[in-house]
Design an enzyme around this catalytic site. Structure first.
Site, PDB file in Angstrom:
ATOM      1  N   HIS A 138     -53.955  20.024 -47.126  1.00  0.00           N
ATOM      2  CA  HIS A 138     -53.911  21.341 -46.506  1.00  0.00           C
ATOM      3  C   HIS A 138     -54.948  22.210 -47.179  1.00  0.00           C
ATOM      4  CE1 HIS A 138     -50.047  19.548 -45.477  1.00  0.00           C
ATOM      5  NE2 HIS A 138     -50.275  20.139 -44.321  1.00  0.00           N
TER       6      HIS A 138
ATOM      7  N   CYS B  67     -46.385  19.775 -45.135  1.00  0.00           N
ATOM      8  CA  CYS B  67     -46.965  21.113 -45.194  1.00  0.00           C
ATOM      9  C   CYS B  67     -46.130  22.172 -45.932  1.00  0.00           C
ATOM     10  CB  CYS B  67     -47.364  21.621 -43.818  1.00  0.00           C
ATOM     11  SG  CYS B  67     -46.810  20.648 -42.438  1.00  0.00           S
TER      12      CYS B  67
ATOM     13  N   LYS C  23     -56.507  21.225 -32.266  1.00  0.00           N
ATOM     14  CA  LYS C  23     -56.795  20.127 -33.197  1.00  0.00           C
ATOM     15  C   LYS C  23     -57.920  19.233 -32.703  1.00  0.00           C
ATOM     16  CE  LYS C  23     -53.384  17.012 -31.177  1.00  0.00           C
ATOM     17  NZ  LYS C  23     -52.466  15.919 -31.388  1.00  0.00           N
TER      18      LYS C  23
ATOM     19  N   ARG D 124     -40.031   9.982 -39.943  1.00  0.00           N
ATOM     20  CA  ARG D 124     -39.852  10.544 -38.611  1.00  0.00           C
ATOM     21  C   ARG D 124     -39.000   9.591 -37.804  1.00  0.00           C
ATOM     22  NH1 ARG D 124     -46.013  12.709 -37.431  1.00  0.00           N
ATOM     23  NH2 ARG D 124     -46.147  13.952 -39.338  1.00  0.00           N
TER      24      ARG D 124
ATOM     25  N   ASP E 229     -52.629  13.118 -46.563  1.00  0.00           N
ATOM     26  CA  ASP E 229     -52.518  14.481 -46.071  1.00  0.00           C
ATOM     27  C   ASP E 229     -53.299  15.454 -46.941  1.00  0.00           C
ATOM     28  OD1 ASP E 229     -51.593  16.326 -44.330  1.00  0.00           O
ATOM     29  OD2 ASP E 229     -49.481  16.160 -44.898  1.00  0.00           O
TER      30      ASP E 229
ATOM     31  N   HIS F  76     -54.747  21.614 -41.554  1.00  0.00           N
ATOM     32  CA  HIS F  76     -53.950  20.435 -41.870  1.00  0.00           C
ATOM     33  C   HIS F  76     -54.776  19.238 -41.434  1.00  0.00           C
ATOM     34  CE1 HIS F  76     -50.095  18.020 -41.558  1.00  0.00           C
ATOM     35  NE2 HIS F  76     -50.992  17.275 -40.966  1.00  0.00           N
TER      36      HIS F  76
ATOM     37  N   GLN G 108     -48.784   9.647 -45.305  1.00  0.00           N
ATOM     38  CA  GLN G 108     -49.983  10.276 -44.752  1.00  0.00           C
ATOM     39  C   GLN G 108     -50.978  10.550 -45.862  1.00  0.00           C
ATOM     40  OE1 GLN G 108     -47.980  13.709 -42.935  1.00  0.00           O
ATOM     41  NE2 GLN G 108     -48.851  13.019 -41.011  1.00  0.00           N
TER      42      GLN G 108
END
Length: 647
Positions: free
Chosen positions: A390, A339, A470, A368, A388, A516, A386
């Site tokens: 945004h 992000c 979420k 992670r 991902d 996100h 990911q």
RNA sequence: GCCGGCGUAGCUCAGUGGUAGAGCAGUGGAUUCGUAAUCCACAGGUCGAGGGUUCGAAACCCUCCGCCGGCUCCA
């Protein structure tokens, strides 16, 4: 007072008496005896006293639950766990009982003992369990005061039970007993231990008391129970099937990926075939995103540590991050999320309200730190990519954007063969940033978006991320297991922390909202789930090897080579097996490799300039011309193929 | 991280204190075969790593690493 049991009849019962009192009456009028009953959303067993507070005081309407009903197993397995506890106490009187609930596929009991239980103990315990079942001990329920209960369980030296009693808010507690065994329990249970027709203890492992690692460790014995031996057999077969589909096993056999001791735990190496699948999925993913107005980004794997201070990750996410590294007096940090980078892309220029929504996507690899004990194949790793994105938008666009995202998720999941999922909306947690009013709005937007799509969901109260609520999707695979992949999060925190603004219609500054989202979740986990879902037999378009050309005799090699090349030129992934082995052998190998189609060539095929096609499902198509084969394969070689097939 | 189990050839596994084994895969050869395993031969090992006990350790003990099943957590 009247008891009305659906489809059975009407009975009289003194208030405060258990349904057992009318057992013999009911037996006279039914063929099959119910295991228990349902009253509104609650389960009632035969033992529970029926009070006039149920129903309207005069009349209680019950729905019977029969052994064939799914819910019946919860009654049975709860009793099974008590039988397990009884067996353990008989064999090991000093053992102390924790809790013993029924769970999705069985039951467990957490038990404290001076040493761990081993395989041998388990066998002994199972034998004892079966003895207790054979005694057909009736279960009894009693309600006693908390004081009485404390006396009872302290005389039994059950310290864990005492702890549980203290936390119960009511004046009385219920206890269930069978034979000499008594346990603190809310129920429900079956009538007799003899109702357990099939039981098996499966494993032992350590589990902290109440799931807290500061507490002592108990031994958790897992087992499962059924109303019939056949069902148990079926369940054990299913366990075997799950084992066969294990993505770690298939990943090795099909040469998809490896996790090497020398390279590091939780770090995935994609082997050529796995990398090929991943690449096909990535390409598809990108195309679909371009179609929907996303812009693709690439961002670095590390960044200055200060970035993560601003983002709040060092405060809220530190235990999941790899430690920082110092170079030339500056600290760098391996990224756990993408992000902040996307935020800087947003900030490249002054943004206008006209530009929204702005959608940035990235296949972003993050790292992670996961505790060593939780790593699991591709499903739980330390480095993963990911899918991902945004989305930056105005408040008035949020609902529509969320709806779009949901559309896309549902579409992707369908393409990959997932048609069922559970959806959870996680609401404001105790520790949160921002204005509760804005939170409420965002939660509403999430729910509204789900409702727009006609998707039902459950609320997971207080489980939102600190920066916003979420939606999580758990997808159901062919074996009925659920996997969390997709997540959609509304974020007010980062725009605030990075002071993101846009210029509104009135020339004033406003703060955008950030969404996100990851649809597949991570490519690693998603592929892991895919492997298990398809049992390694991937649909044609993502099969690493789509066709295997098999020769029957060496004479056919030149023709086979020509066929193979034609297929390759047509864009298919082809392997050759021209070895001087028997056809049966080559088929067996191709079958084990789960190649969708085998192109089998012998003298006959060469003579007629055709092929014989065998699918991995065992169907055979003879005398197929190359043109027909190619056009058939072209239809199948697209992501939407199985979607079309289904509808 | 914690608890228990496990770690032997590329893979699946046997070997409980006395000369490291099998099947599959691999390599070489024979065979030319019609829809799920043709035969023969060869090659392949720091027995997870380090330390200790012993005349002698793959095996017994200790430490570490990794994996598996759980606890907790999550994409």
């Amino acid at each position: 007072m009247k008891i009305v049991i659906q489809d059975i009849g009407e009975f009289d019962l003194q208030p405060g008496q258990p349904l057992k009192r009318i057992l013999s009456e009911i037996k006279k009028v039914v063929k099959k005896l119910p295991v228990g009953f349902k009253f509104q959303e609650e389960y009632l067993d035969w033992h529970t006293p029926v009070t006039s507070s149920l129903g309207n005081g005069e009349l209680v309407e019950l729905i019977p639950i029969y052994p064939d009903d799914k819910e019946a197993l919860w009654f049975l397995r709860h009793t099974a766990s008590h039988v397990l506890a009884q067996a353990v106490k008989e064999l090991f009187p000093e053992a102390k009982l924790g809790i013993g609930p029924a769970i999705e596929d069985g039951f467990y009991y957490d038990i404290y003992y001076t040493r761990p239980f081993n395989e041998e103990d388990l066998e002994k315990i199972e034998k004892k369990v079966k003895e207790i079942i054979q005694k057909r001990l009736p279960l009894e329920r009693r309600e006693i005061s908390k004081e009485e209960a404390e006396k009872l369980f302290s005389s039994l030296k059950e310290e864990f039970k005492l702890e549980l009693i203290k936390e119960i808010n009511e004046d009385t507690v219920s206890i269930y007993s069978q034979g000499d065994f008594v346990d603190l329990c809310r129920g429900p249970h079956v009538l007799s231990t003899g109702d357990i027709k099939a039981i098996k203890l499966l494993s032992v492992s350590g589990a902290y008391w109440r799931g807290d690692e500061k507490n002592p460790m108990l031994w958790r014995i897992y087992g499962t129970a059924f109303f019939s031996k056949e069902e148990l057999e079926k369940y054990l077969k299913r366990l075997e099937e799950i084992k066969k589909r294990d993505h770690r096993k298939l990943g090795k056999e099909l040469e998809l990926f490896t996790i090497e001791e020398a390279i590091g735990p939780g770090l995935v190496i994609w082997l050529p075939k796995g990398a090929l699948i991943r690449n096909l999925i990535e390409n598809f993913w990108k195309e679909e995103h371009f179609k929907r107005g996303y812009q693709l980004l690439y961002t670095p794997h590390i960044a200055l540590r200060d970035l993560w201070k601003v983002s709040g990750h060092l405060d809220f996410y530190a235990e999941n991050m790899f430690p920082s590294m110092e170079l030339e007096n500056r600290a760098y940090q391996l990224k756990p999320m993408n992000c902040p980078f996307h935020i800087y892309v947003y900030n490249q220029k002054r943004r206008s309200y006209r530009e929204f929504p702005i959608r940035f996507c990235e296949l972003g690899t993050v790292y992670r730190f996961e505790r060593s004990g939780v790593l699991h194949g591709l499903l739980r790793v330390r480095g993963f990519t990911q899918d991902d994105a945004h989305i930056f938008c105005r408040e008035d666009q949020l609902e529509e954007e969320l709806t779009n995202v949901l559309d896309l998720v549902v579409y992707f999941l369908k393409v990959f063969g997932f048609y069922e999922y559970k959806i959870f909306v996680s609401t404001r947690p105790e520790k949160f940033v921002g204005d509760p009013k804005v939170w409420d709005k965002a939660e509403e937007a999430l729910k509204k978006a789900l409702e727009n799509k006609g998707l039902s969901y459950e609320i997971d109260p207080g489980e939102g991320v600190f920066y916003g609520p979420k939606i999580d999707l758990k997808i159901k695979d062919v074996l009925g297991r659920f996997w969390q992949c997709s997540t959609i999060q509304v974020d007010f925190n980062l725009p605030e922390r990075f002071d993101l603004v846009y210029v509104g219609e009135n020339n004033k500054f406003y703060r955008p909202i950030m969404v996100h989202r990851a649809l597949l979740g991570s490519l690693e986990r998603f592929l892991g789930v895919l492997i298990e879902n398809y049992a390694g037999a991937f649909p044609f378009w993502i099969s690493p090897v789509q066709l295997k050309v098999l020769t029957i005799t060496d004479r056919t090699i030149p023709y086979a080579e020509k066929v193979a090349q034609t297929l390759e030129k047509a864009g298919f992934r082809v392997e050759r097996d021209f070895r001087s082995e028997k056809l049966n052998y080559k088929i067996r190998i191709a079958q084990q490799e789960k190649v969708p189609y085998m192109v089998i060539l012998g003298d006959k095929e060469e003579e007629n300039q055709v092929v014989s096609l065998r699918s991995r499902t065992g169907e055979v198509l003879n005398n197929l011309s190359l043109e027909d084969l190619i056009s058939k394969l072209k239809t199948e070689n697209q992501p939407y193929y199985q979607l079309n097939e289904r509808s």
